[in-house]
Design a protein around this motif. Structure first.
Motif, mmCIF file in Angstrom:
data_model
loop_
_atom_site.group_PDB
_atom_site.id
_atom_site.type_symbol
_atom_site.label_atom_id
_atom_site.label_comp_id
_atom_site.label_asym_id
_atom_site.label_seq_id
_atom_site.Cartn_x
_atom_site.Cartn_y
_atom_site.Cartn_z
ATOM 1 N N ASN A 65 0.849 -1.184 0.000
ATOM 2 C CA ASN A 65 0.000 0.000 0.000
ATOM 3 C C ASN A 65 0.889 1.240 0.000
ATOM 4 O O ASN A 65 1.521 1.551 1.013
ATOM 5 N N PRO A 66 0.957 1.981 -1.121
ATOM 6 C CA PRO A 66 1.835 3.158 -1.200
ATOM 7 C C PRO A 66 1.543 4.204 -0.137
ATOM 8 O O PRO A 66 2.436 4.950 0.266
ATOM 9 N N GLU A 67 0.284 4.274 0.339
ATOM 10 C CA GLU A 67 -0.076 5.295 1.314
ATOM 11 C C GLU A 67 0.659 5.116 2.634
ATOM 12 O O GLU A 67 0.745 6.051 3.434
ATOM 13 N N SER A 68 1.199 3.910 2.863
ATOM 14 C CA SER A 68 1.966 3.676 4.087
ATOM 15 C C SER A 68 3.374 4.245 3.998
ATOM 16 O O SER A 68 4.067 4.360 5.007
ATOM 17 N N GLU A 69 3.796 4.602 2.803
ATOM 18 C CA GLU A 69 5.163 5.082 2.582
ATOM 19 C C GLU A 69 5.223 6.547 2.170
ATOM 20 O O GLU A 69 6.211 7.231 2.445
ATOM 21 N N TYR A 70 4.167 7.041 1.523
ATOM 22 C CA TYR A 70 4.192 8.384 0.956
ATOM 23 C C TYR A 70 3.185 9.306 1.638
ATOM 24 O O TYR A 70 2.134 8.869 2.107
ATOM 25 N N SER A 71 3.517 10.598 1.647
ATOM 26 C CA SER A 71 2.610 11.611 2.179
ATOM 27 C C SER A 71 1.470 11.830 1.187
ATOM 28 O O SER A 71 1.554 11.412 0.026
ATOM 29 N N PRO A 72 0.390 12.502 1.603
ATOM 30 C CA PRO A 72 -0.705 12.789 0.662
ATOM 31 C C PRO A 72 -0.231 13.550 -0.577
ATOM 32 O O PRO A 72 -0.687 13.272 -1.691
ATOM 33 N N GLU A 73 0.689 14.509 -0.385
ATOM 34 C CA GLU A 73 1.205 15.264 -1.531
ATOM 35 C C GLU A 73 1.979 14.354 -2.478
ATOM 36 O O GLU A 73 1.859 14.462 -3.706
ATOM 37 N N GLU A 74 2.774 13.462 -1.912
ATOM 38 C CA GLU A 74 3.550 12.533 -2.736
ATOM 39 C C GLU A 74 2.640 11.547 -3.456
ATOM 40 O O GLU A 74 2.911 11.164 -4.604
ATOM 41 N N MET A 75 1.557 11.146 -2.807
ATOM 42 C CA MET A 75 0.600 10.250 -3.454
ATOM 43 C C MET A 75 -0.014 10.917 -4.680
ATOM 44 O O MET A 75 -0.197 10.281 -5.725
ATOM 45 N N GLU A 76 -0.328 12.199 -4.574
ATOM 46 C CA GLU A 76 -0.888 12.920 -5.715
ATOM 47 C C GLU A 76 0.118 12.975 -6.864
ATOM 48 O O GLU A 76 -0.252 12.856 -8.030
ATOM 49 N N ARG A 77 1.383 13.155 -6.529
ATOM 50 C CA ARG A 77 2.419 13.182 -7.573
ATOM 51 C C ARG A 77 2.586 11.811 -8.205
ATOM 52 O O ARG A 77 2.775 11.694 -9.424
ATOM 53 N N LEU A 78 2.517 10.757 -7.400
ATOM 54 C CA LEU A 78 2.598 9.399 -7.946
ATOM 55 C C LEU A 78 1.462 9.147 -8.935
ATOM 56 O O LEU A 78 1.669 8.587 -10.017
ATOM 57 N N LYS A 79 0.267 9.558 -8.561
ATOM 58 C CA LYS A 79 -0.887 9.366 -9.440
ATOM 59 C C LYS A 79 -0.731 10.176 -10.726
ATOM 60 O O LYS A 79 -1.080 9.705 -11.817
ATOM 61 N N PHE A 80 -0.208 11.389 -10.592
ATOM 62 C CA PHE A 80 -0.004 12.237 -11.768
ATOM 63 C C PHE A 80 1.015 11.609 -12.717
ATOM 64 O O PHE A 80 0.797 11.542 -13.934
ATOM 65 N N LEU A 81 2.124 11.120 -12.172
ATOM 66 C CA LEU A 81 3.162 10.506 -12.998
ATOM 67 C C LEU A 81 2.664 9.214 -13.641
ATOM 68 O O LEU A 81 3.013 8.904 -14.788
ATOM 69 N N THR A 82 1.840 8.473 -12.916
ATOM 70 C CA THR A 82 1.268 7.252 -13.480
ATOM 71 C C THR A 82 0.317 7.583 -14.624
ATOM 72 O O THR A 82 0.261 6.872 -15.634
ATOM 73 N N ASP A 83 -0.414 8.677 -14.474
ATOM 74 C CA ASP A 83 -1.291 9.131 -15.556
ATOM 75 C C ASP A 83 -0.469 9.533 -16.777
ATOM 76 O O ASP A 83 -0.852 9.248 -17.920
ATOM 77 N N LEU A 84 0.675 10.179 -16.554
ATOM 78 C CA LEU A 84 1.559 10.544 -17.667
ATOM 79 C C LEU A 84 2.057 9.294 -18.385
ATOM 80 O O LEU A 84 2.190 9.281 -19.614
ATOM 81 N N GLU A 127 15.664 7.455 -10.974
ATOM 82 C CA GLU A 127 16.043 8.132 -9.734
ATOM 83 C C GLU A 127 15.525 9.566 -9.709
ATOM 84 O O GLU A 127 15.097 10.067 -8.663
ATOM 85 N N VAL A 128 15.538 10.233 -10.861
ATOM 86 C CA VAL A 128 14.988 11.590 -10.945
ATOM 87 C C VAL A 128 13.472 11.553 -10.763
ATOM 88 O O VAL A 128 12.895 12.415 -10.087
ATOM 89 N N ILE A 129 12.822 10.546 -11.353
ATOM 90 C CA ILE A 129 11.377 10.394 -11.179
ATOM 91 C C ILE A 129 11.046 10.223 -9.698
ATOM 92 O O ILE A 129 10.116 10.852 -9.162
ATOM 93 N N GLN A 130 11.802 9.383 -9.014
ATOM 94 C CA GLN A 130 11.561 9.143 -7.589
ATOM 95 C C GLN A 130 11.824 10.395 -6.762
ATOM 96 O O GLN A 130 11.121 10.660 -5.779
ATOM 97 N N GLN A 131 12.805 11.175 -7.164
ATOM 98 C CA GLN A 131 13.071 12.438 -6.480
ATOM 99 C C GLN A 131 11.933 13.423 -6.715
ATOM 100 O O GLN A 131 11.533 14.161 -5.807
ATOM 101 N N ALA A 132 11.395 13.417 -7.942
ATOM 102 C CA ALA A 132 10.295 14.324 -8.275
ATOM 103 C C ALA A 132 9.044 14.010 -7.462
ATOM 104 O O ALA A 132 8.243 14.906 -7.176
ATOM 105 N N VAL A 133 8.865 12.745 -7.098
ATOM 106 C CA VAL A 133 7.732 12.374 -6.247
ATOM 107 C C VAL A 133 7.830 13.103 -4.908
ATOM 108 O O VAL A 133 6.833 13.559 -4.349
#
Length: 231
Positions: A8-27, A46-52
């Motif tokens: 479950n990504p929500e256990s690792e990422y903040s709400p803001e980071e979750m939104e970025r993950l969803k945005f990048l997945t949509d891209l 690594e840059v993608i992960q930093q951007a999250v």
């Protein structure tokens, strides 16, 4: 993003980071077919992960030196689409973002595995020498330079990491036409095909309109991310 059953990504990422993950997945789902894409930029996972975490794509960290880099640090090297070049009244771009994107991907993978900051120009130069198309340093020379940062690193371990880096092919980012309103597109000095924009504080990911993984490792990352997010 870890690949494991029931993750479950929500256990690792903040709400803001979750939104970025969803945005990048949509891209990822969009690919690079959008008519709003006017340029591409090659980069690493690594840059993608930093951007999250930051919400930004960083600019170049390698200084112009004995190698032929044509844009200053803090800039993002881009390749214009033919239609974009024509509409902006600029020469047609013949360069290939995927080529240098693969070099970046290999370099960043190696540095991340060594626990070194890939935004450090000194480390980037060393990794480029080891993973680039024309390596300038031998393994033994690199080990001497790495002794202070990675004192327990053995020659066979470094050789293995370099081999692993070969599997990295990078990610192509599609930049939205709105970048032309926000940033000045400048000619890369001494490079007939390249352009860049100055982003000393990074480029927000909302200027992206699509992305396309260039290798299996990169495809697996985004496909696993889709599954984890149930998209």
């Amino acid at each position: 993003m870890r690949d494991r059953g029931g993750y479950n990504p929500e256990s690792e990422y903040s709400p803001e980071e979750m939104e970025r993950l969803k945005f990048l997945t949509d891209l990822f789902s969009r690919g690079l077919d959008s008519d709003s894409i006017i340029a591409t930029h090659g980069t690493s996972l690594e840059v993608i992960q930093q951007a999250v975490k930051t919400g930004n794509i960083p600019g170049s960290t390698i200084k112009k030196s004995r190698r032929s880099f044509y844009h200053p640090p803090g800039c993002l090297y881009i390749n214009l689409t033919p239609d974009a070049a024509q509409s902006l009244g600029l020469p047609k771009d013949q360069a290939n973002s995927g080529g240098y994107g693969e070099d970046i991907a290999k370099r960043h993978y190696l540095l991340s595995k060594l626990g070194l900051d890939f935004s450090n120009s000194r480390y980037s130069s060393l990794a480029t020498d080891l993973t680039g198309p024309f390596p300038d340093r031998t393994i033994d020379e690199a080990l001497k330079q790495l002794k202070e940062m990675a004192p327990n690193l053995e020659k066979d371990q470094l050789e293995q990491l370099i081999r692993e880096a070969e599997s990295r092919k990078g990610v192509l980012l599609g930049l939205d036409k709105s970048i032309a309103d926000q940033y000045q597109i400048q000619k890369a000095e001494g490079d007939d095909d390249g352009w860049y924009i100055e982003i000393p504080n990074g480029m927000p990911i909302n200027f992206l309109a699509g992305l396309e993984p260039q290798g299996q490792q990169e495809w697996d990352y985004f496909e696993n991310l889709q599954k984890a997010l149930n998209i």
